[in-house]
Write a protein that holds these residues in place. Sequence first.
Motif, PDB file in Angstrom:
ATOM      1  N   PHE A 119      49.483  46.826  36.660  1.00 42.86           N
ATOM      2  CA  PHE A 119      48.409  46.521  35.716  1.00 42.86           C
ATOM      3  C   PHE A 119      48.044  47.792  34.949  1.00 42.86           C
ATOM      4  N   GLU A 120      47.815  47.651  33.671  1.00 39.80           N
ATOM      5  CA  GLU A 120      47.405  48.776  32.832  1.00 39.80           C
ATOM      6  C   GLU A 120      46.205  48.311  32.013  1.00 39.80           C
ATOM      7  N   GLN A 121      45.068  49.017  32.155  1.00 38.63           N
ATOM      8  CA  GLN A 121      43.854  48.614  31.454  1.00 38.63           C
ATOM      9  C   GLN A 121      43.816  49.200  30.042  1.00 38.63           C
ATOM     10  N   VAL A 122      43.452  48.354  29.074  1.00 40.96           N
ATOM     11  CA  VAL A 122      43.367  48.732  27.664  1.00 40.96           C
ATOM     12  C   VAL A 122      41.972  48.384  27.172  1.00 40.96           C
ATOM     13  N   ILE A 172      44.759  39.852  31.262  1.00 45.90           N
ATOM     14  CA  ILE A 172      43.579  39.310  31.930  1.00 45.90           C
ATOM     15  C   ILE A 172      42.351  40.040  31.381  1.00 45.90           C
ATOM     16  N   PRO A 173      41.345  39.324  30.868  1.00 45.61           N
ATOM     17  CA  PRO A 173      40.130  40.015  30.426  1.00 45.61           C
ATOM     18  C   PRO A 173      39.371  40.547  31.637  1.00 45.61           C
ATOM     19  N   VAL A 174      38.922  41.807  31.564  1.00 50.80           N
ATOM     20  CA  VAL A 174      38.195  42.395  32.691  1.00 50.80           C
ATOM     21  C   VAL A 174      36.765  42.803  32.331  1.00 50.80           C
ATOM     22  N   GLN A 175      36.462  42.877  31.024  1.00 52.77           N
ATOM     23  CA  GLN A 175      35.081  43.165  30.610  1.00 52.77           C
ATOM     24  C   GLN A 175      34.824  42.479  29.275  1.00 52.77           C
ATOM     25  N   GLN A 176      33.676  41.797  29.219  1.00 51.55           N
ATOM     26  CA  GLN A 176      33.262  41.132  27.989  1.00 51.55           C
ATOM     27  C   GLN A 176      31.877  41.622  27.592  1.00 51.55           C
ATOM     28  N   GLY A 177      31.628  41.616  26.283  1.00 51.66           N
ATOM     29  CA  GLY A 177      30.319  41.976  25.772  1.00 51.66           C
ATOM     30  C   GLY A 177      29.372  40.790  25.863  1.00 51.66           C
ATOM     31  N   LEU A 213      36.130  43.299  25.722  1.00 51.00           N
ATOM     32  CA  LEU A 213      36.027  44.741  25.515  1.00 51.00           C
ATOM     33  C   LEU A 213      37.142  45.505  26.218  1.00 51.00           C
ATOM     34  N   LYS A 214      37.566  45.013  27.379  1.00 47.98           N
ATOM     35  CA  LYS A 214      38.659  45.628  28.138  1.00 47.98           C
ATOM     36  C   LYS A 214      39.531  44.520  28.702  1.00 47.98           C
ATOM     37  N   LEU A 215      40.832  44.823  28.795  1.00 47.70           N
ATOM     38  CA  LEU A 215      41.747  43.846  29.383  1.00 47.70           C
ATOM     39  C   LEU A 215      42.821  44.574  30.162  1.00 47.70           C
ATOM     40  N   ASP A 216      43.401  43.869  31.118  1.00 50.51           N
ATOM     41  CA  ASP A 216      44.534  44.383  31.879  1.00 50.51           C
ATOM     42  C   ASP A 216      45.801  43.757  31.333  1.00 50.51           C
ATOM     43  N   LEU A 217      46.783  44.596  30.983  1.00 50.07           N
ATOM     44  CA  LEU A 217      48.111  44.100  30.676  1.00 50.07           C
ATOM     45  C   LEU A 217      48.847  44.001  32.007  1.00 50.07           C
ATOM     46  N   VAL A 218      49.532  42.898  32.227  1.00 50.08           N
ATOM     47  CA  VAL A 218      50.199  42.639  33.501  1.00 50.08           C
ATOM     48  C   VAL A 218      51.718  42.716  33.297  1.00 50.08           C
TER      49      VAL A 218
END
Length: 62
Positions: A5-8, A42-47, A53-58
């Motif tokens: 997983f890589e967070q963007v 996968i969305p990991v943070q929403q406003g 606002l942040k997502l994980d690339l799988v």
Amino acid sequence: MEYRFEQVSVEPFTTPKSSELNGHRDIITRYAAQGFEYAGWIPVQQGPSGKILKLDLVFAQK
């Protein structure tokens, strides 16, 4: 099967209704060179308005 997983982060534009995702193509290319396949995100943070606002690339490797 191995997963990575890589967070963007999504970078906001100057207007509240728009934003831009930066760096994702470089990340996908880097993992592909290591033998991983892009499997989704996968969305990991929403406003407060629901904007992502942040997502994980799988990535997956068999």
